[in-house]
Enzyme design. Structure first.
Site, PDB file in Angstrom:
ATOM      1  N   GLU A 172       3.637  12.867   4.246  1.00 51.31           N
ATOM      2  CA  GLU A 172       4.218  13.199   2.942  1.00 51.31           C
ATOM      3  C   GLU A 172       4.503  14.684   2.810  1.00 51.31           C
ATOM      4  O   GLU A 172       3.777  15.531   3.314  1.00 51.31           O
ATOM      5  CB  GLU A 172       3.270  12.754   1.817  1.00 51.31           C
ATOM      6  CG  GLU A 172       3.062  11.268   1.735  1.00 51.31           C
ATOM      7  CD  GLU A 172       1.934  10.785   2.605  1.00 51.31           C
ATOM      8  OE1 GLU A 172       1.674   9.572   2.596  1.00 51.31           O
ATOM      9  OE2 GLU A 172       1.339  11.610   3.304  1.00 51.31           O
ATOM     10  N   ALA A 224      -3.255  12.856   0.576  1.00 54.44           N
ATOM     11  CA  ALA A 224      -2.130  12.107   1.137  1.00 54.44           C
ATOM     12  C   ALA A 224      -2.241  10.625   0.769  1.00 54.44           C
ATOM     13  O   ALA A 224      -2.632  10.285  -0.339  1.00 54.44           O
ATOM     14  CB  ALA A 224      -2.053  12.326   2.651  1.00 54.44           C
ATOM     15  N   SER A 225      -1.924   9.720   1.708  1.00 53.54           N
ATOM     16  CA  SER A 225      -1.853   8.288   1.393  1.00 53.54           C
ATOM     17  C   SER A 225      -3.207   7.659   1.095  1.00 53.54           C
ATOM     18  O   SER A 225      -3.258   6.526   0.598  1.00 53.54           O
ATOM     19  CB  SER A 225      -1.185   7.535   2.547  1.00 53.54           C
ATOM     20  OG  SER A 225       0.183   7.865   2.628  1.00 53.54           O
ATOM     21  N   THR A 226      -4.307   8.354   1.397  1.00 54.81           N
ATOM     22  CA  THR A 226      -5.610   7.799   1.034  1.00 54.81           C
ATOM     23  C   THR A 226      -5.783   7.734  -0.480  1.00 54.81           C
ATOM     24  O   THR A 226      -6.716   7.090  -0.979  1.00 54.81           O
ATOM     25  CB  THR A 226      -6.757   8.633   1.635  1.00 54.81           C
ATOM     26  OG1 THR A 226      -6.742   9.953   1.071  1.00 54.81           O
ATOM     27  CG2 THR A 226      -6.619   8.735   3.148  1.00 54.81           C
ATOM     28  N   TYR A 227      -4.881   8.365  -1.212  1.00 57.52           N
ATOM     29  CA  TYR A 227      -4.911   8.361  -2.678  1.00 57.52           C
ATOM     30  C   TYR A 227      -4.311   7.077  -3.247  1.00 57.52           C
ATOM     31  O   TYR A 227      -4.551   6.729  -4.409  1.00 57.52           O
ATOM     32  CB  TYR A 227      -4.124   9.569  -3.171  1.00 57.52           C
ATOM     33  CG  TYR A 227      -4.480  10.105  -4.539  1.00 57.52           C
ATOM     34  CD1 TYR A 227      -5.793  10.401  -4.888  1.00 57.52           C
ATOM     35  CD2 TYR A 227      -3.492  10.348  -5.484  1.00 57.52           C
ATOM     36  CE1 TYR A 227      -6.110  10.925  -6.122  1.00 57.52           C
ATOM     37  CE2 TYR A 227      -3.791  10.876  -6.723  1.00 57.52           C
ATOM     38  CZ  TYR A 227      -5.106  11.165  -7.042  1.00 57.52           C
ATOM     39  OH  TYR A 227      -5.415  11.691  -8.268  1.00 57.52           O
TER      40      TYR A 227
END
Length: 650
Positions: free
Chosen positions: A633, A327-330
């Site tokens: 997401e 998710a947004s940690t990417y």
């Protein structure tokens, strides 16, 4: 009338008879001599060995298994001695059930003991001694010894047992040992050191107990014992002492491990904490866990069914074998990749209307009205999906793949545990080799868009996520993640490090790393992590993430209240602290917990408070206000249609 005898003729006949007798006797003696020569000279060694074996028995001496300790010397796996009541089936002349029934009048034999004995007997050779009752008390030993003459083939043995004092804490790291099965025997027979397992009854089955079996087992000794005709030992002729196994000094801090597992409570998920400069894994949590002591002597069917059939899957080693969308940690890695490849500069902005259009298909952001103009710093702090939709489209899947690979995404980390999963770092080549149908093998533009926000085909293990954030915190210097820090010789106490140097370096520009790190600090000062880390006495760089685990229909919005708990979003958080001199890097996934800032980030706060400040969760209450929400997401899988790529929820 007197008959005259021919004396000379009779004498000649007598001489012939004597000569014949001498020849026969000589031939017989010659044959006896030949046989004697054959037995005493030609076959001397073979028959001497057989005769000696009838008198001498070689008894293996099983070595003490090495200990497993945490980084502070706390023993996590130890040995202790106890008595067992054992039966050798080949020496039993009566009905086995009747024998056990008779034994139960002396000692307490439960139905579970009977079931375990039957299972072990099915897996063992009939001349082996099989334990019927474990850990006899002194009183039970005395009762049986007084009546031993009544039970030929039954005896009391002193054995070493393995124990895991912390039970379920760290179980997926330590693993457990178990009795050697027929499958184990087949595997051992092909090993170069198969003879070293003579007399050994237990072997590592899972975790470090299995992957470091060669070190923990030790070197088997033996003694030559003279035995009587009845098979009883008379005296020891010679002895070669067994060498104890090596001790494992782990990088794990068991107190930190225990605090994290308690902080998880009933939640499911995984957390891995790494010391960036060394690759030492400080905590390795997989929740829920299990008690490895259940497996040492053979787990009973009830306990096995409870573990194996549980919907929470406690036997699953989540950091190693569980795969999740990042998710947004990417996004911090995407931003760094854009800087390194020249696709973006820190000051470059896009206009965010709250969505991204690819052909006739809309990829939406949480903010329907959009965030307006967004630069790189703001894109990370506020977790703008639209920024990364556009960026992923500009970079392309293969550029993303090539940049992410050195960080460890979709790669085996080489951690010292077996059964590590590779995960998926997608590329055009990966798709061609994975799918069978030609129309599925072709990479299309719609496949790329979701990669930018850590969704789509992206699927990584928690150990990979922790390894990646440790590499970023360490400015691109890659240290192999490991659970065993040092191996200690059990006799000399000499220690050898398992990972003495760096693996390689990722060629990154320091100014680009600093841009991303400042934005990750901003996440916790002005963004989605503010409510958790805004008042922290140390500087934290991190990123929250929220990943959907179930698809929603096109143009519909996600509503957790309409879904079962096991379909709620996964919450994620990655980070390191102190930001200016990282001592610890963390990646956590809390399954079905909702927004990453709600549960995952506060969990990391507890970890950092203890590790950096020595503050336990009960020492001070960290107030967590409702977080700044980020977009959960939508994971999508693209297909082909006549008018272009169509995005269909996976």
């Amino acid at each position: 009338m007197i008959e005259l005898k021919n004396t000379e003729s009779e004498l000649q006949l007598f001489r012939q008879r004597v000569f014949a007798a001498i020849v026969v006797v000589s031939v017989c003696f010659f044959l006896l001599f030949l046989r004697f020569f054959w037995l005493q000279v030609v076959r001397h060694d073979a028959y001497a060995s057989k005769a000696e074996n009838n008198r001498i028995s070689v008894v293996p001496i099983v070595p003490n298994r090495g200990l497993i300790m945490d980084r502070n010397g706390v023993v996590l796996a130890r040995n202790y001695s106890a008595y067992t009541l054992e039966i050798t089936p080949s020496k039993i002349e009566v009905n086995l059930d009747d024998l056990i029934k008779e034994l139960s009048t002396l000692v307490d034999i439960t139905p579970r003991d009977r079931r375990r004995f039957q299972k072990l007997m099915d897996e063992s050779r009939n001349f082996e001694s099989i334990p019927l009752l474990m850990r006899l008390s002194d009183e039970e030993v005395a009762k049986f010894t007084a009546q031993r003459y009544r039970f030929p083939g039954v005896d009391v043995q002193a054995r070493l047992f393995r124990q895991y004092p912390y039970g379920a804490t760290g179980a997926h790291v330590i693993g457990y040992i178990g009795r050697i099965s027929q499958r184990d025997m087949t595997r051992i027979s092909t090993m170069d050191n198969a003879a070293n397992y003579n007399g050994t009854s237990y072997i590592g089955k899972e975790g470090l107990e299995k992957s470091y079996e060669e070190y923990l087992h030790g070197q088997t000794g033996y003694e030559e014992v003279e035995i009587s005709a009845s098979g009883r030992a008379v005296r020891t002729l010679s002895r070669v002492t067994a060498s104890p196994g090596k001790n494992l000094i782990l990088s794990i801090d068991i107190e930190l491990q225990k605090i994290i597992e308690e902080a998880f409570g009933s939640a499911k998920g995984a957390l891995v904490a790494i010391e960036p400069a060394t690759g030492d894994i400080l905590a390795y949590v997989s929740q829920p866990s299990y008690d490895p002591n259940l497996f040492v002597e053979g787990i009973d069917q009830t306990s096995w069914d409870a573990l194996n059939n549980s919907p929470d899957r406690p036997l699953l080693n989540r950091p190693l074998s569980g795969t999740y969308s990042p998710a947004s940690t990417y996004k911090p890695y995407m931003a760094l990749g854009a800087l390194e490849t020249g696709k973006r500069r820190p000051q470059d902005t896009i206009f965010d209307p709250g969505y991204f259009m690819l052909g006739n298909h809309r990829f939406r952001d949480l903010y329907e009205g959009g965030r307006g103009y967004v630069n790189m710093h703001k894109s990370i702090v506020e977790s703008s999906d639209t920024y990364y939709y556009v960026l992923a489209n500009d970079m392309g899947v293969d550029t993303i793949h090539d940049f992410m690979k050195p960080f460890g995404f979709g790669q085996l980390t080489g951690i010292d545990l077996e059964h590590e999963r590779r995960g998926i770092l997608p590329s055009t080549a990966w798709k061609r080799s994975t799918f069978r149908k030609p129309e599925q093998q072709r990479w299309i533009a719609g496949d790329t868009i979701s990669l930018g926000i850590g969704q789509g085909y992206n699927s990584f293990t928690p150990i990979q996520m922790a390894h990646a954030i440790a590499n970023l915190a360490n400015d691109g210097v890659v240290m192999k993640p490991h659970l065993v820090k040092m191996i200690e010789d059990g006799i000399t106490h000499e220690m050898a490090m398992t990972v003495p140097k760096e693996s390689y370096r990722i060629p990154l520009k320091q100014e680009n790393i600093d841009v991303v790190k400042r934005a990750m600090i901003g996440v916790n000062k002005e963004g989605t992590g503010t409510r958790t880390f805004g008042n922290a006495p140390y500087l934290v760089a991190g990123k929250t993430g929220t990943a959907q685990v179930v698809s929603i229909k096109k143009n519909e919005k996600y509503d957790a209240n309409k879904l079962a708990k096991n379909l709620h979003d996964n919450g994620l958080y990655i980070g390191f602290a102190p930001a200016d001199n990282p001592k610890i890097a963390i990646a956590v996934v809390v399954e079905n917990s909702g927004y990453g800032a709600t549960v995952a980030a506060p969990l990391v706060r507890k970890v950092l408070d203890y590790y950096l400040l020595g503050k336990r969760p009960g020492d001070a209450v960290v107030k967590v206000a409702p977080p700044v929400q980020e977009e959960p997401e939508i994971e999508t899988t693209p297909t082909i249609s006549e008018d272009g790529p169509e995005i269909i929820p996976d």
